[in-house]
Design an enzyme around this catalytic site. Structure first.
Site, PDB file in Angstrom:
ATOM      1  N   GLU A 138      -9.156 -10.708  48.497  1.00 11.28           N
ATOM      2  CA  GLU A 138      -8.822 -12.126  48.620  1.00 11.28           C
ATOM      3  C   GLU A 138      -7.632 -12.343  49.550  1.00 11.28           C
ATOM      4  OE1 GLU A 138      -9.975 -13.045  43.917  1.00 11.28           O
ATOM      5  OE2 GLU A 138      -7.910 -12.657  44.514  1.00 11.28           O
ATOM      6  N   ASP A 157     -18.780 -16.827  40.324  1.00 12.08           N
ATOM      7  CA  ASP A 157     -19.850 -16.597  39.357  1.00 12.08           C
ATOM      8  C   ASP A 157     -19.893 -17.742  38.350  1.00 12.08           C
ATOM      9  OD1 ASP A 157     -18.195 -15.462  36.752  1.00 12.08           O
ATOM     10  OD2 ASP A 157     -17.292 -14.851  38.636  1.00 12.08           O
TER      11      ASP A 157
END
Length: 263
Positions: free
Chosen positions: A34, A221
């Site tokens: 990230e 998700d």
């Protein structure tokens, strides 16, 4: 940052905020995957003469972008297992150490998160968290129960939300990637749209030391979907990190030249 949902405290803090442009920003990001796109985007360099205690794996990337001093803090790899130091303990420690060493005007906790389709989240959405709370600190004793939840509001950013047309939702934090029935009940009680493993810990330390903080979370998700969480997370991580990178860049561009009260 106000605690326990007290709007009047938050409004008072904003009104008392210095009427000077934001200068120093600390970005807390848990995973190297990230962090690196933002390191490259802002052309940050790794601090080899660390501001942190000797021996810790924490990594600081820093540089100047427009009128901002940007510090991106990644907790680094676990020294024994070699995986990203995710979770609330590392997040709390690096947030505290970063505030002490760098005296930021604003903290941005950016990262990926699970989302709930029941609350309208889809993979690739990027949310600005309105507030943060824990879902795995269950202390069923009066008042201690509220301490366990640890609700903290993010710094108010109505202009940022409007300008960038960002989605806003509540963030729930715990130290497990999966979701037990106990966690699910607590997350529902927190009215959360997204769940992560760091946000409420960052919020706690920022509130403790009175540094405004905002939370940018991209959905990898769907927690209440059909796919296994770990499988879906790994499948979408790269693409969703790109969405996170773009949104954080837009947030930084918006912040540049503005005071806290103008966010």
């Amino acid at each position: 940052m106000a605690s326990h949902g007290n709007k009047s405290e938050e409004e008072a803090a904003i009104s008392e905020a210095p009427n000077t442009p934001i200068s120093t920003i600390v970005i807390i990001i848990a995973m190297q995957t990230e962090a690196l796109p933002l390191v490259n985007r802002f052309q940050l360099t790794e601090d080899l003469d660390s501001v942190f205690p000797q021996g810790v794996p924490w990594v600081r990337y820093h540089g100047v972008y427009k009128d901002l001093n940007i510090n991106l803090i990644w907790p680094g790899k676990d020294s024994t297992l070699g995986v990203d130091s995710v979770g609330t303990i590392s997040a709390s420690l690096v947030t505290y150490a970063s505030i002490q060493a760098l005296k930021p005007d604003l903290i941005i906790n950016a990262g990926t998160a699970g989302g709930f389709k029941a609350k309208g989240a889809v993979v690739g959405d990027v949310f600005l968290a309105a507030d943060c709370a824990f879902h795995d600190r269950r202390i069923p004793i009066p008042v201690f129960d509220m301490y366990g939840v640890g609700l903290r509001q993010a710094h108010s950013t109505p202009n940022l939300v409007k300008e960038l047309n960002l989605k806003v939702g509540k963030l729930s934090t715990g130290d497990s990637l999966d979701m037990s029935p106990h966690d699910e009940s607590s997350i529902t009680a927190n009215d959360a749209t997204v769940k992560d493993m760091e946000g409420a810990a960052v919020a706690y330390v920022a509130d403790l030391l009175k540094v405004p903080a905002i939370f940018v979370k991209a959905v990898t998700d769907i927690v209440d979907g059909e796919k296994p969480t770990a499988e879906e997370f790994l499948q979408n991580l790269a693409a969703v990190t790109a969405a996170l990178d773009n949104t954080v860049t837009q947030v930084i561009d918006f912040i540049n030249g503005k005071c806290l009260s103008e966010l």
